[in-house]
Design a protein around this motif. Structure first.
Motif, PDB file in Angstrom:
ATOM      1  N   SER A  83       0.820  -1.210   0.000  1.00 18.81           N
ATOM      2  CA  SER A  83       0.000   0.000   0.000  1.00 18.81           C
ATOM      3  C   SER A  83       0.854   1.261   0.000  1.00 18.81           C
ATOM      4  O   SER A  83       0.480   2.271  -0.595  1.00 18.81           O
ATOM      5  CB  SER A  83      -0.934   0.001   1.220  1.00 18.81           C
ATOM      6  OG  SER A  83      -0.190   0.044   2.423  1.00 18.81           O
ATOM      7  N   THR A  86       1.604   2.565  -3.350  1.00 12.44           N
ATOM      8  CA  THR A  86       0.543   3.260  -4.075  1.00 12.44           C
ATOM      9  C   THR A  86       0.111   4.555  -3.407  1.00 12.44           C
ATOM     10  O   THR A  86      -0.514   5.399  -4.049  1.00 12.44           O
ATOM     11  CB  THR A  86      -0.688   2.336  -4.214  1.00 12.44           C
ATOM     12  OG1 THR A  86      -1.143   1.974  -2.898  1.00 12.44           O
ATOM     13  CG2 THR A  86      -0.338   1.083  -4.988  1.00 12.44           C
ATOM     14  N   ALA A 151     -16.432   1.685  -3.149  1.00 10.56           N
ATOM     15  CA  ALA A 151     -16.474   0.226  -3.081  1.00 10.56           C
ATOM     16  C   ALA A 151     -17.387  -0.243  -1.948  1.00 10.56           C
ATOM     17  O   ALA A 151     -18.120   0.540  -1.353  1.00 10.56           O
ATOM     18  CB  ALA A 151     -15.063  -0.321  -2.889  1.00 10.56           C
ATOM     19  N   CYS A 156     -14.423   0.006   2.035  1.00 14.19           N
ATOM     20  CA  CYS A 156     -14.302   1.454   1.867  1.00 14.19           C
ATOM     21  C   CYS A 156     -14.020   2.141   3.201  1.00 14.19           C
ATOM     22  O   CYS A 156     -13.159   3.022   3.285  1.00 14.19           O
ATOM     23  CB  CYS A 156     -15.579   2.006   1.236  1.00 14.19           C
ATOM     24  SG  CYS A 156     -15.601   3.796   0.993  1.00 14.19           S
ATOM     25  N   ASP A 159     -10.366   1.514   4.325  1.00 14.54           N
ATOM     26  CA  ASP A 159      -9.440   2.331   3.535  1.00 14.54           C
ATOM     27  C   ASP A 159      -9.586   3.805   3.874  1.00 14.54           C
ATOM     28  O   ASP A 159      -8.597   4.543   3.928  1.00 14.54           O
ATOM     29  CB  ASP A 159      -9.689   2.107   2.045  1.00 14.54           C
ATOM     30  CG  ASP A 159      -9.296   0.713   1.591  1.00 14.54           C
ATOM     31  OD1 ASP A 159      -8.546   0.037   2.326  1.00 14.54           O
ATOM     32  OD2 ASP A 159      -9.744   0.291   0.508  1.00 14.54           O
ATOM     33  N   SER A 342      -6.206   3.866  -9.862  1.00 16.19           N
ATOM     34  CA  SER A 342      -7.602   4.022 -10.257  1.00 16.19           C
ATOM     35  C   SER A 342      -8.570   4.003  -9.079  1.00 16.19           C
ATOM     36  O   SER A 342      -9.788   4.070  -9.282  1.00 16.19           O
ATOM     37  CB  SER A 342      -7.984   2.901 -11.238  1.00 16.19           C
ATOM     38  OG  SER A 342      -7.785   1.622 -10.643  1.00 16.19           O
ATOM     39  N   ASP A 343      -8.074   3.902  -7.855  1.00 13.31           N
ATOM     40  CA  ASP A 343      -8.941   3.867  -6.686  1.00 13.31           C
ATOM     41  C   ASP A 343      -9.682   5.192  -6.558  1.00 13.31           C
ATOM     42  O   ASP A 343      -9.089   6.245  -6.316  1.00 13.31           O
ATOM     43  CB  ASP A 343      -8.100   3.613  -5.432  1.00 13.31           C
ATOM     44  CG  ASP A 343      -8.954   3.480  -4.176  1.00 13.31           C
ATOM     45  OD1 ASP A 343     -10.195   3.570  -4.285  1.00 13.31           O
ATOM     46  OD2 ASP A 343      -8.388   3.266  -3.090  1.00 13.31           O
ATOM     47  N   TYR A 346      -9.355   7.007  -3.146  1.00 11.25           N
ATOM     48  CA  TYR A 346      -8.046   7.630  -2.970  1.00 11.25           C
ATOM     49  C   TYR A 346      -7.979   8.960  -3.722  1.00 11.25           C
ATOM     50  O   TYR A 346      -7.519   9.971  -3.189  1.00 11.25           O
ATOM     51  CB  TYR A 346      -6.960   6.678  -3.464  1.00 11.25           C
ATOM     52  CG  TYR A 346      -5.550   7.177  -3.272  1.00 11.25           C
ATOM     53  CD1 TYR A 346      -5.132   7.731  -2.065  1.00 11.25           C
ATOM     54  CD2 TYR A 346      -4.618   7.094  -4.304  1.00 11.25           C
ATOM     55  CE1 TYR A 346      -3.839   8.181  -1.883  1.00 11.25           C
ATOM     56  CE2 TYR A 346      -3.319   7.536  -4.129  1.00 11.25           C
ATOM     57  CZ  TYR A 346      -2.935   8.085  -2.926  1.00 11.25           C
ATOM     58  OH  TYR A 346      -1.653   8.537  -2.748  1.00 11.25           O
TER      59      TYR A 346
END
Length: 403
Positions: A83, A86, A151, A156, A159, A342-343, A346
């Protein structure tokens, strides 16, 4: 050739989708507003449940117990080596918000010819956004809505808390390593020009002024005993703050990144899972406690000195018009070049970091530096009042752009 008209059904669907997103964005902002209002009422003299002494006690609990527990548990649960690969752009993105905000603040100061004692809080309010407790409320709340564009709600929410805590940790570092030195320079310049440099000390600070209110709670100032000068006391406070925060963040990162430690503490079969679960339990009061403190602190803005409307309008324009617009361009450009994945959540978080009201500990720093304290409270009051509407609108736009 004449442009083709969009079908009526398509236009209606777009409007309905946008309205649905607007409602989704409105709910968490209303939650913030209501809890903040409760804190403001509790801080009134007639009620006095969150007066100076009560706030000091709650602030200490938030800083030394609740907030570190939240940071450790959330970072450990979601931050791994994969993680981090990213999420590294968040470190850059938050820095960009600080750089843009301070540059725009410098322009505002020059255009409005702001008094020297106000230049320090103006730069602080424009540069540093509330990257902590507001995101901790908004992001999970958006995930829990039935029509959330992101999501699965459980994934979700996990995150979202990780993004918010990471944002809070990064923001705290930049505030004390970047914004605080700048505000200190301007404050010293204002003090020198008025001929009162070195005339005041921290020995007379008492009551509410003896506590350093930070964005993630507050931290009590170090006792004045043993501080030969005001400047040395400020250095001790800065060291104490950054040292305490750094330990909680490093511990949280280590648990998440080091696989053996993670397996021992996190998971249904982890032998020491009671330690991690206890930390999670202690972290739960962080959000409501911090929001109540914000409301009680904003009460001072109702009793503060006046500030020229041009300055308030300028700060609001920077924080709620110019910066969010630039944030869309920056995040979209980063996504286009493959820097941001593509999140959708985020990307939404990165954009939202440009649209937040000023960090509450800017008022703390102004109080610590003894420059524009009452005026800073007025600025905070107006910017947070406008944030009720601007956060809803920008959150809707951001969700529409990433969904």
């Amino acid at each position: 050739m004449r442009a083709k008209k969009l079908p009526l059904e398509f236009s209606e669907q777009v409007c309905m989708d946008f309205l649905a997103l607007f409602i989704e964005a409105l709910m968490p902002v209303l939650e913030i507003l209501l809890v903040t209002a409760v804190g403001l009422v509790l801080g009134m003299e007639r009620i006095n449940l969150l007066g100076a002494i009560s706030r000091q006690s709650l602030n200490s609990l938030v800083f030394f117990v609740f907030s570190p527990s939240l940071i450790v548990s959330d970072l450990a649960d979601t931050i791994t080596l994969d993680s981090l690969g990213t999420l590294w752009f968040m470190l850059v993105n938050v820095l960009i918000t600080f750089l843009i905000g301070s540059a725009l603040a410098w322009i505002l100061v020059k255009i409005t010819r702001a008094p020297q004692h106000l230049q320090s809080p103006i730069i602080g309010c424009c540069a540093a956004g509330n990257l902590g407790n507001l995101l901790l409320i908004i992001l999970p709340a958006v995930c829990e809505e039935d029509d959330s564009p992101f999501a699965d709600s459980s994934v979700c929410s996990t995150d979202a808390e990780a993004y918010a805590v990471l944002s809070m940790a990064i923001g705290a570092i930049y505030i004390w390593c970047y914004v605080y030195p700048i505000m200190r320079i301007y404050a010293n310049k204002a003090t020198n020009d008025t001929g009162t440099h070195g005339a005041t000390t921290r020995d007379n600070i008492s009551g509410e002024n003896s506590y350093l209110h930070s964005e993630i709670g507050t931290e009590p100032l170090l006792p004045s005993e043993g501080c030969p000068s005001s400047e040395e006391c400020m250095d001790q406070v800065e060291f104490h703050f950054t040292g305490s925060e750094r330990k909680a963040k490093i511990f949280g990162f280590l648990i998440g990144i080091v696989s053996p430690i993670r397996k021992v503490l996190i998971g249904d079969d982890a032998p020491l899972r009671a330690i991690y679960n206890s930390a999670s339990l202690l972290g739960e009061p962080t959000i409501p406690s911090m929001t109540l403190i914000i409301g009680a602190n904003l009460l001072r803005g109702l009793q503060g000195a006046g500030v020229r409307p041009a300055l308030i309008v300028g700060i609001i324009a920077i924080r709620y018009i110019i910066m969010p617009s630039l944030g869309i361009i920056i995040v979209k450009a980063a996504n286009h070049f493959g820097i941001v994945g593509s999140d959708a959540l985020y990307q939404f978080t990165l954009m939202l970091q440009y649209a937040l009201p000023p960090a509450m500990n800017i008022g703390t720093i102004s109080q610590l530096l003894e420059t524009g304290e009452s005026e800073c409270s007025v600025i905070m009051l107006w910017t947070y009042a406008v944030a009720t509407f601007s956060l809803t609108i920008w959150s809707t736009i951001f969700m529409w752009l990433v969904s």
